[in-house]
Design a protein around this motif. Sequence first.
Motif, PDB file in Angstrom:
ATOM      1  N   CYS A   1      80.239  60.669  61.497  1.00  0.00           N
ATOM      2  CA  CYS A   1      81.451  60.740  60.684  1.00  0.00           C
ATOM      3  C   CYS A   1      82.408  61.689  61.546  1.00  0.00           C
ATOM      4  O   CYS A   1      82.166  62.475  61.991  1.00  0.00           O
ATOM      5  CB  CYS A   1      81.096  61.482  59.370  1.00  0.00           C
ATOM      6  SG  CYS A   1      82.559  61.466  58.315  1.00  0.00           S
TER       7      CYS A   1
ATOM      8  N   CYS B   1      80.046  68.963  53.007  1.00  0.00           N
ATOM      9  CA  CYS B   1      79.004  67.955  53.379  1.00  0.00           C
ATOM     10  C   CYS B   1      77.964  67.954  54.407  1.00  0.00           C
ATOM     11  O   CYS B   1      78.595  68.686  55.450  1.00  0.00           O
ATOM     12  CB  CYS B   1      79.916  66.366  53.658  1.00  0.00           C
ATOM     13  SG  CYS B   1      79.033  65.076  54.183  1.00  0.00           S
TER      14      CYS B   1
ATOM     15  N   CYS C   1      84.540  67.336  56.044  1.00  0.00           N
ATOM     16  CA  CYS C   1      84.692  67.940  54.684  1.00  0.00           C
ATOM     17  C   CYS C   1      83.830  69.245  54.464  1.00  0.00           C
ATOM     18  O   CYS C   1      82.644  69.259  54.838  1.00  0.00           O
ATOM     19  CB  CYS C   1      84.343  66.849  53.720  1.00  0.00           C
ATOM     20  SG  CYS C   1      85.396  65.276  53.856  1.00  0.00           S
TER      21      CYS C   1
ATOM     22  N   ILE D   1      76.751  65.696  56.495  1.00  0.00           N
ATOM     23  CA  ILE D   1      77.088  65.089  57.810  1.00  0.00           C
ATOM     24  C   ILE D   1      78.157  65.077  58.400  1.00  0.00           C
ATOM     25  O   ILE D   1      78.600  64.148  58.947  1.00  0.00           O
ATOM     26  CB  ILE D   1      76.448  63.521  57.437  1.00  0.00           C
ATOM     27  CG1 ILE D   1      77.114  62.976  56.601  1.00  0.00           C
ATOM     28  CG2 ILE D   1      75.134  63.667  57.194  1.00  0.00           C
ATOM     29  CD1 ILE D   1      77.199  61.248  56.403  1.00  0.00           C
ATOM     30  N   ARG D   2      78.855  66.206  57.957  1.00  0.00           N
ATOM     31  CA  ARG D   2      80.419  66.353  58.422  1.00  0.00           C
ATOM     32  C   ARG D   2      80.156  66.670  60.146  1.00  0.00           C
ATOM     33  O   ARG D   2      79.103  66.961  60.636  1.00  0.00           O
ATOM     34  CB  ARG D   2      81.153  67.650  57.956  1.00  0.00           C
ATOM     35  CG  ARG D   2      80.248  68.832  58.178  1.00  0.00           C
ATOM     36  CD  ARG D   2      80.740  69.962  57.302  1.00  0.00           C
ATOM     37  NE  ARG D   2      82.081  70.303  57.382  1.00  0.00           N
ATOM     38  CZ  ARG D   2      82.423  71.306  58.220  1.00  0.00           C
ATOM     39  NH1 ARG D   2      81.842  72.114  59.143  1.00  0.00           N
ATOM     40  NH2 ARG D   2      83.770  71.688  58.497  1.00  0.00           N
TER      41      ARG D   2
HETATM   42 FE1  SF4 Z   1      82.267  61.639  53.731  1.00  0.00          FE
HETATM   43 FE2  SF4 Z   1      80.716  63.719  54.460  1.00  0.00          FE
HETATM   44 FE3  SF4 Z   1      82.476  62.386  56.224  1.00  0.00          FE
HETATM   45 FE4  SF4 Z   1      83.434  63.769  54.455  1.00  0.00          FE
HETATM   46  S1  SF4 Z   1      82.289  64.726  56.050  1.00  0.00           S
HETATM   47  S2  SF4 Z   1      84.003  61.757  54.970  1.00  0.00           S
HETATM   48  S3  SF4 Z   1      82.218  63.456  52.550  1.00  0.00           S
HETATM   49  S4  SF4 Z   1      80.477  61.683  55.211  1.00  0.00           S
END
Ligand code: SF4
Length: 344
Positions: free
Chosen positions: A49, A56, A53, A58-59
Amino acid sequence: MTDQEIFEWLQKNNSRDLERLFRKAYAVKEEIVKKTVYFRGIIELSNICEKNCFYCGIRKDVSVNRYCLTRKEILQCAEFAFANDYGSLVLQAGERKDDAYIRFINETITQIKALSEGRLGITLSLGEQSYDVYKKWFDLGAHRYLLRIETSSETLYQRLHPADHSFHNRIQCLRDLKTIGYQVGTGVMIGLPHQKIEDLVRDIRFFSEYDIDMIGMGPYIPQERAPLSTQPVDLDLNFILALKMIALTRIVMPDINIAATTALQALDPNGREKALKAGANILMPNITPQQYRADYQLYNDKPCIEEEPLLCLGCLESRIKSLGETIGYDQWGDSIHFEKRSKK
Ligand code: SF4
Ligand code: 5AD
Ligand code: FES
Protein backbone atom coordinates in the motif's frame (compact mmCIF):
# COMPACT_ATOMS: atom_id res chain seq x y z
CA MET A 1 -36.35 8.88 10.73
CA THR A 2 -35.20 12.31 11.76
CA ASP A 3 -31.61 13.11 12.69
CA GLN A 4 -32.79 13.61 16.24
CA GLU A 5 -34.31 10.11 16.35
CA ILE A 6 -31.15 8.55 14.92
CA PHE A 7 -29.12 10.45 17.51
CA GLU A 8 -31.32 9.19 20.34
CA TRP A 9 -31.15 5.57 19.19
CA LEU A 10 -27.37 5.79 18.99
CA GLN A 11 -27.27 6.80 22.62
CA LYS A 12 -29.49 4.02 23.94
CA ASN A 13 -27.70 1.04 25.39
CA ASN A 14 -30.10 -0.93 27.52
CA SER A 15 -30.92 -4.35 26.17
CA ARG A 16 -34.68 -3.78 25.87
CA ASP A 17 -34.22 -0.74 23.63
CA LEU A 18 -31.58 -2.49 21.57
CA GLU A 19 -33.84 -5.50 21.10
CA ARG A 20 -36.60 -3.19 19.88
CA LEU A 21 -34.34 -1.42 17.41
CA PHE A 22 -32.91 -4.65 15.99
CA ARG A 23 -36.38 -6.17 15.62
CA LYS A 24 -37.60 -3.11 13.80
CA ALA A 25 -34.65 -3.21 11.40
CA TYR A 26 -35.10 -6.96 10.86
CA ALA A 27 -38.75 -6.44 9.95
CA VAL A 28 -37.69 -3.92 7.29
CA LYS A 29 -35.09 -6.35 5.99
CA GLU A 30 -37.59 -9.23 5.84
CA GLU A 31 -40.05 -7.14 3.92
CA ILE A 32 -37.72 -5.49 1.42
CA VAL A 33 -34.55 -7.55 0.83
CA LYS A 34 -35.87 -10.81 2.35
CA LYS A 35 -34.06 -13.41 4.41
CA THR A 36 -31.44 -14.33 1.81
CA VAL A 37 -27.76 -13.87 2.52
CA TYR A 38 -25.51 -13.28 -0.47
CA PHE A 39 -21.87 -14.32 -0.45
CA ARG A 40 -19.00 -12.31 -1.86
CA GLY A 41 -15.80 -14.30 -1.60
CA ILE A 42 -13.08 -11.83 -0.79
CA ILE A 43 -9.55 -12.21 -2.13
CA GLU A 44 -7.03 -10.02 -0.34
CA LEU A 45 -4.71 -10.05 -3.30
CA SER A 46 -1.95 -7.79 -2.00
CA ASN A 47 -0.99 -5.95 1.18
CA ILE A 48 1.32 -3.51 -0.62
CA CYS A 49 0.00 0.00 0.00
CA GLU A 50 1.20 3.48 -0.93
CA LYS A 51 -0.88 5.08 1.79
CA ASN A 52 -0.33 5.67 5.45
CA CYS A 53 -3.74 5.80 7.14
CA PHE A 54 -3.08 6.17 10.89
CA TYR A 55 -5.39 3.29 11.89
CA CYS A 56 -4.31 0.59 9.47
CA GLY A 57 -2.07 -2.44 10.04
CA ILE A 58 -0.76 -2.58 6.45
CA ARG A 59 -0.01 1.14 6.04
CA LYS A 60 3.15 1.93 4.13
CA ASP A 61 5.31 2.57 7.20
CA VAL A 62 4.64 -0.61 9.17
CA SER A 63 7.03 -3.45 8.92
CA VAL A 64 5.11 -6.44 7.65
CA ASN A 65 5.95 -9.10 5.12
CA ARG A 66 4.59 -7.70 1.82
CA TYR A 67 2.97 -10.01 -0.71
CA CYS A 68 1.10 -9.91 -3.97
CA LEU A 69 -0.69 -13.03 -5.17
CA THR A 70 0.31 -14.29 -8.59
CA ARG A 71 -2.33 -14.22 -11.30
CA LYS A 72 -2.46 -18.00 -11.09
CA GLU A 73 -3.19 -17.89 -7.36
CA ILE A 74 -5.94 -15.32 -7.86
CA LEU A 75 -7.51 -17.41 -10.59
CA GLN A 76 -7.41 -20.45 -8.32
CA CYS A 77 -9.34 -18.47 -5.70
CA ALA A 78 -11.83 -17.40 -8.34
CA GLU A 79 -12.24 -21.01 -9.44
CA PHE A 80 -12.90 -21.99 -5.85
CA ALA A 81 -15.58 -19.31 -5.58
CA PHE A 82 -17.14 -20.37 -8.86
CA ALA A 83 -17.05 -24.10 -8.04
CA ASN A 84 -18.75 -23.43 -4.71
CA ASP A 85 -21.51 -21.33 -6.29
CA TYR A 86 -20.53 -18.02 -4.75
CA GLY A 87 -22.30 -15.55 -6.99
CA SER A 88 -19.50 -13.04 -6.93
CA LEU A 89 -16.16 -12.10 -5.56
CA VAL A 90 -14.33 -9.08 -4.24
CA LEU A 91 -10.77 -8.21 -5.17
CA GLN A 92 -9.32 -6.16 -2.35
CA ALA A 93 -5.81 -4.81 -1.79
CA GLY A 94 -3.81 -1.92 -0.45
CA GLU A 95 -3.63 1.05 -2.80
CA ARG A 96 -1.26 1.04 -5.76
CA LYS A 97 -1.46 3.21 -8.85
CA ASP A 98 1.57 2.25 -10.96
CA ASP A 99 1.05 1.15 -14.55
CA ALA A 100 2.34 -2.36 -14.08
CA TYR A 101 -0.20 -2.94 -11.31
CA ILE A 102 -3.09 -1.42 -13.26
CA ARG A 103 -2.26 -3.72 -16.16
CA PHE A 104 -2.06 -6.67 -13.78
CA ILE A 105 -5.58 -5.91 -12.55
CA ASN A 106 -6.86 -5.38 -16.12
CA GLU A 107 -5.67 -8.81 -17.11
CA THR A 108 -6.95 -10.41 -13.90
CA ILE A 109 -10.49 -9.07 -14.42
CA THR A 110 -10.49 -10.32 -18.00
CA GLN A 111 -9.34 -13.79 -17.00
CA ILE A 112 -11.82 -14.13 -14.13
CA LYS A 113 -14.63 -13.19 -16.49
CA ALA A 114 -13.36 -15.77 -18.99
CA LEU A 115 -13.05 -18.65 -16.54
CA SER A 116 -16.63 -18.23 -15.36
CA GLU A 117 -18.04 -17.34 -18.78
CA GLY A 118 -19.06 -14.01 -17.32
CA ARG A 119 -21.05 -15.55 -14.49
CA LEU A 120 -18.94 -14.55 -11.49
CA GLY A 121 -19.72 -11.00 -10.47
CA ILE A 122 -16.61 -8.91 -9.78
CA THR A 123 -16.48 -6.25 -7.10
CA LEU A 124 -13.33 -4.20 -6.72
CA SER A 125 -11.98 -2.67 -3.54
CA LEU A 126 -8.69 -1.22 -4.74
CA GLY A 127 -8.77 2.28 -3.37
CA GLU A 128 -8.62 5.65 -5.08
CA GLN A 129 -7.85 5.54 -8.79
CA SER A 130 -8.27 7.88 -11.74
CA TYR A 131 -11.53 8.13 -13.68
CA ASP A 132 -9.90 6.40 -16.64
CA VAL A 133 -8.71 3.45 -14.60
CA TYR A 134 -12.14 3.01 -13.00
CA LYS A 135 -13.68 3.20 -16.47
CA LYS A 136 -11.26 0.66 -17.92
CA TRP A 137 -12.00 -1.83 -15.13
CA PHE A 138 -15.73 -1.31 -15.58
CA ASP A 139 -15.47 -1.90 -19.33
CA LEU A 140 -13.54 -5.10 -18.67
CA GLY A 141 -16.39 -6.45 -16.55
CA ALA A 142 -16.15 -5.25 -12.94
CA HIS A 143 -19.56 -3.98 -11.89
CA ARG A 144 -19.34 -3.03 -8.23
CA TYR A 145 -16.81 -0.95 -6.32
CA LEU A 146 -16.26 -0.53 -2.60
CA LEU A 147 -14.56 2.61 -1.34
CA ARG A 148 -15.19 3.55 2.24
CA ILE A 149 -15.35 7.22 3.08
CA GLU A 150 -14.18 6.11 6.59
CA THR A 151 -15.98 9.10 8.15
CA SER A 152 -18.17 11.77 6.60
CA SER A 153 -16.60 14.40 8.87
CA GLU A 154 -13.82 16.14 7.03
CA THR A 155 -12.14 17.28 10.25
CA LEU A 156 -12.14 13.76 11.65
CA TYR A 157 -10.91 12.40 8.31
CA GLN A 158 -7.94 14.75 8.54
CA ARG A 159 -7.08 13.54 12.04
CA LEU A 160 -7.02 9.95 10.80
CA HIS A 161 -4.86 10.48 7.75
CA PRO A 162 -1.60 12.20 6.78
CA ALA A 163 -1.95 15.65 5.17
CA ASP A 164 -1.61 14.36 1.60
CA HIS A 165 -4.64 12.04 1.90
CA SER A 166 -7.59 13.97 0.50
CA PHE A 167 -11.17 13.73 1.75
CA HIS A 168 -12.36 15.59 -1.35
CA ASN A 169 -10.65 13.21 -3.69
CA ARG A 170 -12.42 10.30 -2.00
CA ILE A 171 -15.75 11.96 -2.61
CA GLN A 172 -14.76 12.67 -6.20
CA CYS A 173 -13.90 8.98 -6.61
CA LEU A 174 -17.36 7.97 -5.33
CA ARG A 175 -18.91 10.38 -7.84
CA ASP A 176 -16.78 9.03 -10.70
CA LEU A 177 -17.70 5.45 -9.86
CA LYS A 178 -21.35 6.31 -10.00
CA THR A 179 -21.06 8.25 -13.26
CA ILE A 180 -19.31 5.30 -14.86
CA GLY A 181 -22.14 2.98 -13.88
CA TYR A 182 -20.79 0.93 -10.99
CA GLN A 183 -22.91 -0.16 -8.09
CA VAL A 184 -21.22 1.90 -5.44
CA GLY A 185 -20.42 0.81 -1.91
CA THR A 186 -19.03 2.89 0.87
CA GLY A 187 -18.88 2.79 4.65
CA VAL A 188 -17.30 4.10 7.79
CA MET A 189 -15.47 2.94 10.88
CA ILE A 190 -17.47 3.17 14.06
CA GLY A 191 -16.10 4.22 17.42
CA LEU A 192 -13.02 6.05 16.20
CA PRO A 193 -11.10 8.23 18.67
CA HIS A 194 -12.70 11.71 18.65
CA GLN A 195 -15.73 10.51 16.70
CA LYS A 196 -18.97 11.96 18.06
CA ILE A 197 -22.50 10.60 17.88
CA GLU A 198 -23.31 13.56 15.62
CA ASP A 199 -20.66 12.34 13.18
CA LEU A 200 -22.36 8.95 12.97
CA VAL A 201 -25.74 10.56 12.34
CA ARG A 202 -24.11 12.52 9.52
CA ASP A 203 -22.57 9.30 8.17
CA ILE A 204 -26.03 7.80 7.68
CA ARG A 205 -27.21 11.01 6.00
CA PHE A 206 -24.13 10.91 3.80
CA PHE A 207 -25.05 7.38 2.60
CA SER A 208 -28.49 8.52 1.66
CA GLU A 209 -27.48 11.84 0.09
CA TYR A 210 -24.92 10.11 -2.09
CA ASP A 211 -27.53 7.51 -3.00
CA ILE A 212 -25.20 4.66 -2.08
CA ASP A 213 -26.08 1.08 -3.14
CA MET A 214 -24.04 -0.92 -0.66
CA ILE A 215 -22.63 -0.40 2.79
CA GLY A 216 -19.75 -2.10 4.56
CA MET A 217 -19.04 -0.72 7.98
CA GLY A 218 -17.70 -2.05 11.20
CA PRO A 219 -16.22 -1.17 14.54
CA TYR A 220 -12.85 0.55 14.66
CA ILE A 221 -10.38 -1.85 16.27
CA PRO A 222 -6.92 -0.61 17.25
CA GLN A 223 -4.07 -2.34 15.47
CA GLU A 224 -0.94 -2.33 17.58
CA ARG A 225 1.42 -1.46 14.72
CA ALA A 226 -0.63 1.60 13.73
CA PRO A 227 -0.07 5.00 15.39
CA LEU A 228 -3.75 5.58 16.20
CA SER A 229 -3.68 2.57 18.54
CA THR A 230 -2.15 4.64 21.33
CA GLN A 231 -5.57 6.29 21.74
CA PRO A 232 -7.79 4.00 23.77
CA VAL A 233 -11.35 3.10 22.75
CA ASP A 234 -14.09 1.04 24.39
CA LEU A 235 -14.45 -2.04 22.20
CA ASP A 236 -17.64 -3.31 23.84
CA LEU A 237 -19.24 0.02 23.12
CA ASN A 238 -17.90 0.07 19.57
CA PHE A 239 -19.45 -3.31 18.91
CA ILE A 240 -22.92 -2.26 20.05
CA LEU A 241 -22.58 1.06 18.26
CA ALA A 242 -21.73 -0.77 15.02
CA LEU A 243 -24.83 -2.99 15.34
CA LYS A 244 -26.98 0.08 15.96
CA MET A 245 -25.50 1.79 12.89
CA ILE A 246 -26.38 -1.25 10.77
CA ALA A 247 -29.94 -1.32 12.10
CA LEU A 248 -30.48 2.42 11.60
CA THR A 249 -29.00 2.35 8.12
CA ARG A 250 -31.35 -0.50 7.19
CA ILE A 251 -34.33 1.50 8.44
CA VAL A 252 -33.26 4.68 6.62
CA MET A 253 -32.26 2.87 3.40
CA PRO A 254 -34.42 -0.27 3.22
CA ASP A 255 -33.38 -1.50 -0.25
CA ILE A 256 -29.57 -1.34 -0.11
CA ASN A 257 -27.13 -4.18 0.55
CA ILE A 258 -25.43 -4.08 3.94
CA ALA A 259 -22.49 -6.32 4.84
CA ALA A 260 -22.04 -8.11 8.13
CA THR A 261 -18.33 -7.31 8.32
CA THR A 262 -15.52 -9.42 9.67
CA ALA A 263 -14.47 -6.71 12.12
CA LEU A 264 -17.68 -7.43 14.04
CA GLN A 265 -16.61 -11.03 14.45
CA ALA A 266 -13.24 -9.92 15.76
CA LEU A 267 -15.03 -8.44 18.76
CA ASP A 268 -17.70 -11.11 19.29
CA PRO A 269 -17.63 -14.72 18.07
CA ASN A 270 -21.23 -14.30 16.92
CA GLY A 271 -20.75 -10.76 15.65
CA ARG A 272 -21.72 -11.41 12.05
CA GLU A 273 -24.88 -13.34 13.01
CA LYS A 274 -25.87 -10.48 15.26
CA ALA A 275 -25.36 -8.09 12.34
CA LEU A 276 -27.61 -10.22 10.11
CA LYS A 277 -30.22 -10.05 12.87
CA ALA A 278 -29.82 -6.27 12.96
CA GLY A 279 -30.47 -5.82 9.24
CA ALA A 280 -27.35 -6.83 7.28
CA ASN A 281 -27.79 -9.18 4.28
CA ILE A 282 -24.31 -9.74 2.83
CA LEU A 283 -21.41 -11.89 4.01
CA MET A 284 -17.92 -11.74 2.65
CA PRO A 285 -16.19 -15.06 3.30
CA ASN A 286 -12.44 -14.74 3.12
CA ILE A 287 -11.10 -16.90 0.29
CA THR A 288 -7.50 -15.67 0.45
CA PRO A 289 -5.08 -18.62 0.59
CA GLN A 290 -4.33 -19.35 4.24
CA GLN A 291 -0.59 -18.66 4.06
CA TYR A 292 -1.15 -14.96 3.29
CA ARG A 293 -3.82 -14.17 5.84
CA ALA A 294 -1.53 -13.32 8.75
CA ASP A 295 0.00 -10.52 6.66
CA TYR A 296 -3.34 -8.85 5.97
CA GLN A 297 -4.29 -7.78 9.47
CA LEU A 298 -5.74 -4.32 9.17
CA TYR A 299 -6.84 -4.55 12.80
CA ASN A 300 -6.10 -6.81 15.78
CA ASP A 301 -7.73 -10.22 16.37
CA LYS A 302 -8.94 -10.62 12.81
CA PRO A 303 -10.71 -13.99 12.70
CA CYS A 304 -10.01 -16.97 10.41
CA ILE A 305 -6.27 -16.37 10.13
CA GLU A 306 -5.62 -20.11 10.50
CA GLU A 307 -8.57 -21.35 8.46
CA GLU A 308 -8.65 -22.60 4.90
CA PRO A 309 -11.40 -21.19 2.65
CA LEU A 310 -13.40 -24.43 2.64
CA LEU A 311 -13.55 -24.47 6.42
CA CYS A 312 -14.90 -20.93 6.49
CA LEU A 313 -17.55 -21.87 3.97
CA GLY A 314 -18.88 -24.78 6.04
CA CYS A 315 -18.76 -22.68 9.17
CA LEU A 316 -20.73 -19.85 7.60
CA GLU A 317 -23.33 -22.17 6.09
CA SER A 318 -24.21 -23.63 9.45
CA ARG A 319 -24.25 -20.21 11.11
CA ILE A 320 -26.72 -18.91 8.54
CA LYS A 321 -28.96 -21.96 8.76
CA SER A 322 -29.13 -21.51 12.52
CA LEU A 323 -30.67 -18.09 11.91
CA GLY A 324 -33.37 -19.49 9.63
CA GLU A 325 -32.00 -17.65 6.60
CA THR A 326 -31.00 -19.04 3.22
CA ILE A 327 -27.90 -18.46 1.09
CA GLY A 328 -28.37 -16.95 -2.35
CA TYR A 329 -26.04 -19.37 -4.12
CA ASP A 330 -25.00 -18.66 -7.67
CA GLN A 331 -26.63 -15.23 -7.72
CA TRP A 332 -25.09 -11.80 -7.98
CA GLY A 333 -27.48 -10.47 -5.38
CA ASP A 334 -27.37 -6.94 -6.74
CA SER A 335 -28.68 -4.21 -4.53
CA ILE A 336 -32.37 -3.56 -5.20
CA HIS A 337 -31.55 0.08 -4.72
CA PHE A 338 -29.23 -0.01 -7.71
CA GLU A 339 -31.82 -1.74 -9.89
CA LYS A 340 -34.34 0.98 -9.08
CA ARG A 341 -31.76 3.73 -9.54
CA SER A 342 -30.68 2.47 -12.95
CA LYS A 343 -34.28 2.32 -14.20
CA LYS A 344 -34.86 5.98 -13.37
FE1 SF4 B 1 -6.38 1.01 2.85
FE2 SF4 B 1 -4.76 0.57 4.96
FE3 SF4 B 1 -3.74 1.42 2.63
FE4 SF4 B 1 -5.25 3.09 4.14
S1 SF4 B 1 -3.22 2.22 4.66
S2 SF4 B 1 -5.37 2.82 1.91
S3 SF4 B 1 -6.75 1.61 4.99
S4 SF4 B 1 -4.78 -0.55 3.01
N1 5AD C 1 -10.23 -1.11 12.47
C1 5AD C 1 -11.33 -1.33 11.73
N2 5AD C 1 -11.37 -1.22 10.40
C2 5AD C 1 -10.22 -0.88 9.77
N3 5AD C 1 -9.94 -0.68 8.46
C3 5AD C 1 -8.64 -0.35 8.34
N4 5AD C 1 -8.06 -0.34 9.56
C4 5AD C 1 -9.03 -0.65 10.47
C5 5AD C 1 -9.05 -0.77 11.88
N5 5AD C 1 -7.96 -0.56 12.62
C6 5AD C 1 -10.96 -0.72 7.41
C7 5AD C 1 -11.07 0.60 6.69
C8 5AD C 1 -10.76 0.25 5.24
C9 5AD C 1 -11.11 -1.22 5.20
C10 5AD C 1 -10.50 -1.97 4.08
O1 5AD C 1 -10.66 -1.69 6.45
O2 5AD C 1 -12.39 1.09 6.79
O3 5AD C 1 -11.51 0.99 4.31
FE1 FES D 1 -13.82 -18.66 8.94
FE2 FES D 1 -15.99 -19.43 10.56
S1 FES D 1 -15.89 -17.95 8.95
S2 FES D 1 -13.96 -20.35 10.34
